[in-house]
Design an enzyme around this catalytic site. Structure first.
Site, mmCIF file in Angstrom:
data_model
loop_
_atom_site.group_PDB
_atom_site.id
_atom_site.type_symbol
_atom_site.label_atom_id
_atom_site.label_comp_id
_atom_site.label_asym_id
_atom_site.label_seq_id
_atom_site.Cartn_x
_atom_site.Cartn_y
_atom_site.Cartn_z
ATOM 1 N N THR A 93 0.871 -1.181 0.000
ATOM 2 C CA THR A 93 0.000 0.000 0.000
ATOM 3 C C THR A 93 0.905 1.227 0.000
ATOM 4 O O THR A 93 1.634 1.452 0.972
ATOM 5 C CB THR A 93 -0.888 0.025 1.255
ATOM 6 O OG1 THR A 93 -1.661 -1.160 1.284
ATOM 7 C CG2 THR A 93 -1.799 1.239 1.250
ATOM 8 N N LYS A 168 -7.691 1.486 -3.226
ATOM 9 C CA LYS A 168 -7.358 1.004 -1.879
ATOM 10 C C LYS A 168 -7.528 2.116 -0.834
ATOM 11 O O LYS A 168 -8.153 1.908 0.214
ATOM 12 C CB LYS A 168 -5.908 0.487 -1.893
ATOM 13 C CG LYS A 168 -5.243 0.334 -0.552
ATOM 14 C CD LYS A 168 -5.664 -0.911 0.166
ATOM 15 C CE LYS A 168 -5.082 -0.955 1.573
ATOM 16 N NZ LYS A 168 -5.516 -2.078 2.352
#
Ligand code: NAD
Length: 289
Positions: A93, A168
């Protein structure tokens, strides 16, 4: 398939093990010896440097802590070192801008690269039930989907380069906001004299329902088993939620979006992490209400 895997921590360890189970030859590299030892136990071959792990591979998967590290690993050790025919998948991420920058550098050197961050925590990584959000070309998605499918239950093409990271952080911004809202609702219900399980029975089939309620109820003893029933051991640590909310707020600023609720959720998690709760599950923020 011969696959290099870089970053075998809490998430990457289980993901690499699932690639081995799927019959792939996994060549692992991590800076931590403990991570390499676990990788060996899970059937990976391990190497002392990223460069050695990349020899002759058809794909490179990475699961690293942050954008700075992803940038330095790809620019210093992967691009120009891995065979040019190898497809590159970063599952970490990280911020959208770095994801795009690294993919551009890879593209300029003749590689296909996608960003493929995940939803789901350590248990989903181990079980192979992650959700992957993929940013990259159609061709990149077609090449990487079969690899990702062995580590997840859903693989979705979000759009061009960086779109996986965008999806995300937008998802996790909504999650942070929902969790705080859910905690406030349960705390208030209790103050108003409602039994938590009774309130759970009602909200879980009413319009206040969300994943934070029905899959991750922040109150011990109400709803299905969740970190609340295990003294708020993660699960998904508050420090990781803060990381994602910070990335979301950086993206909001870049995109000129005034995300008031996201901003407030970030402030609340920042204060809670600063008070020493970074390693506590993110649903434990109910303790402050
Ligand atoms: P972690 O810290 O457990 O693992 C990261 C691994 O990368 C470590 O083993 C570390 O030694 C290794 N590493 C660091 N720098 C390196 C380098 N230069 N070369 C090789 N290896 C290096 O972190 P994690 O929980 O596995 O998270 C990884 C990524 O997944 C993060 O981007 C995180 O935001 C994301 N993520 C985590 C979760 C979760 O629940 N833990 C859920 C979704 C997404």
């Amino acid at each position: 398939m011969k696959i290099a895997f870089i970053g075998l921590g809490n998430m990457g360890g289980g993901m690499a093990a699932n690639l081995v189970k799927a019959g792939h030859e996994v060549r692992a590299f991590d800076l931590a010896e403990a991570a390499l030892e676990l990788a060996r136990q899970n059937g990976c071959a391990t190497f002392a440097t990223a460069r050695e792990a990349l020899q002759g591979v058809e794909a490179v998967v990475s699961m690293l802590p942050n954008g700075k590290i992803v940038d330095s690993v790809y620019l210093a050790d992967v691009i120009g070192v891995a065979p040019q025919s190898a497809v590159l998948l970063d599952c970490s991420t990280i911020d959208v801008a770095t994801a795009r920058k690294v993919a551009e550098a890879a593209g300029a050197a003749g590689y296909e690269m996608v960003d493929a961050p995940v939803s789901g925590g350590i248990a989903a990584a181990n079980a192979g039930t992650l959700t992957f959000m993929v940013g990259g070309s159609e061709a990149g998605f077609a090449r990487t989907e079969p690899i990702l499918a062995r580590m997840g239950k859903a693989v979705i093409h979000a759009g061009g380069s960086g779109a996986g990271q965008a999806a995300k952080i937008c998802n996790n911004m909504a999650l942070g906001i929902h969790m705080i809202g859910t905690c406030e609702a349960f705390a208030m219900a209790q103050k108003l004299g409602l039994d938590p399980q009774k309130f759970y029975d009602i909200i879980s089939v009413s319009s206040g329902q969300s994943w934070s309620v029905t899959s991750y109820c922040p109150v011990p003893g109400a709803g299905p088993q969740s970190p609340a029933d295990n003294d708020y051991k993660p699960g998904f640590a508050a420090a990781l939620m803060l990381k994602d909310l910070t990335l979301a707020m950086e993206a909001a600023e870049t995109a000129g979006v005034d995300a008031e609720m996201g901003k407030r959720a970030r402030e609340l998690y920042q204060a809670w992490v600063d008070a020493g709760n970074g390693a506590v599950d993110f649903s434990g923020i109910i303790r402050t209400l």
